[in-house]
Design an enzyme around this catalytic site. Structure first.
Site, mmCIF file in Angstrom:
data_model
loop_
_atom_site.group_PDB
_atom_site.id
_atom_site.type_symbol
_atom_site.label_atom_id
_atom_site.label_comp_id
_atom_site.label_asym_id
_atom_site.label_seq_id
_atom_site.Cartn_x
_atom_site.Cartn_y
_atom_site.Cartn_z
ATOM 1 N N ILE A 9 0.849 -1.188 0.000
ATOM 2 C CA ILE A 9 0.000 0.000 0.000
ATOM 3 C C ILE A 9 0.884 1.237 0.000
ATOM 4 O O ILE A 9 1.790 1.362 0.821
ATOM 5 C CB ILE A 9 -0.918 0.012 1.244
ATOM 6 C CG1 ILE A 9 -1.809 -1.236 1.258
ATOM 7 C CG2 ILE A 9 -1.754 1.291 1.284
ATOM 8 C CD1 ILE A 9 -2.604 -1.412 2.526
ATOM 9 N N CYS A 10 0.611 2.142 -0.937
ATOM 10 C CA CYS A 10 1.318 3.421 -0.951
ATOM 11 C C CYS A 10 0.300 4.531 -1.172
ATOM 12 O O CYS A 10 -0.903 4.279 -1.228
ATOM 13 C CB CYS A 10 2.433 3.436 -1.998
ATOM 14 S SG CYS A 10 1.878 3.462 -3.695
ATOM 15 N N ALA A 11 0.770 5.732 -1.301
ATOM 16 C CA ALA A 11 -0.135 6.877 -1.387
ATOM 17 C C ALA A 11 -1.049 6.796 -2.612
ATOM 18 O O ALA A 11 -2.263 6.954 -2.490
ATOM 19 C CB ALA A 11 0.659 8.178 -1.393
ATOM 20 N N THR A 16 4.666 2.000 -6.208
ATOM 21 C CA THR A 16 4.824 0.657 -5.685
ATOM 22 C C THR A 16 4.772 -0.395 -6.789
ATOM 23 O O THR A 16 5.291 -1.491 -6.621
ATOM 24 C CB THR A 16 3.754 0.374 -4.613
ATOM 25 O OG1 THR A 16 3.772 1.443 -3.672
ATOM 26 C CG2 THR A 16 4.024 -0.900 -3.878
ATOM 27 N N ALA A 41 -3.665 3.747 -0.913
ATOM 28 C CA ALA A 41 -4.243 3.713 0.434
ATOM 29 C C ALA A 41 -5.765 3.872 0.372
ATOM 30 O O ALA A 41 -6.488 3.258 1.158
ATOM 31 C CB ALA A 41 -3.618 4.806 1.294
#
Length: 110
Positions: A9-11, A16, A41
């Site tokens: 999970i990234c922004a 990613t 996210a």
């Protein structure tokens, strides 16, 4: 070891994707049975409902969300880890993958 599903999970879910690709190659190299996917996210909650997730890996930019995800998944016994900034930036897929699967990662970024 049974097949593990790792959710990164990234922004935004964009940065990613490159790491996911490298982690998949590392898994093949080490003959590990894993399913690795990436999501923003904002979209993570839907994935947690619709898929069987074993491990959540948070990108350094969303490490502040760790307690939120721990609370959401505590009954499901899903592990939640934060990827170290240095390893994320260097796309050190081998290290990230092996440490999280062996439970030896050093989360200095928390």
């Amino acid at each position: 070891m049974s097949r593990k599903h790792i959710l990164l999970i990234c922004a935004t879910g964009m940065s990613t994707n490159m790491l996911v690709s490298k982690m998949r190659k590392a898994a093949e190299k080490h003959k590990l049975e894993v399913n690795i996917t990436a999501v923003s996210a904002n979209d993570a909650d839907a994935r947690l409902i619709s898929e069987e997730i074993d491990i959540i890996l948070l990108g350094p930019q969303v490490r502040y969300m760790k307690s939120k995800f721990l609370k959401k998944v505590e009954e499901k016994q899903i592990e939640v880890h934060v990827i170290e900034t240095k390893d994320y930036g260097m796309m050190n897929a081998d290290k990230i993958l092996l440490e999280v699967l062996n439970g030896t990662e050093q989360n200095t970024d928390e």
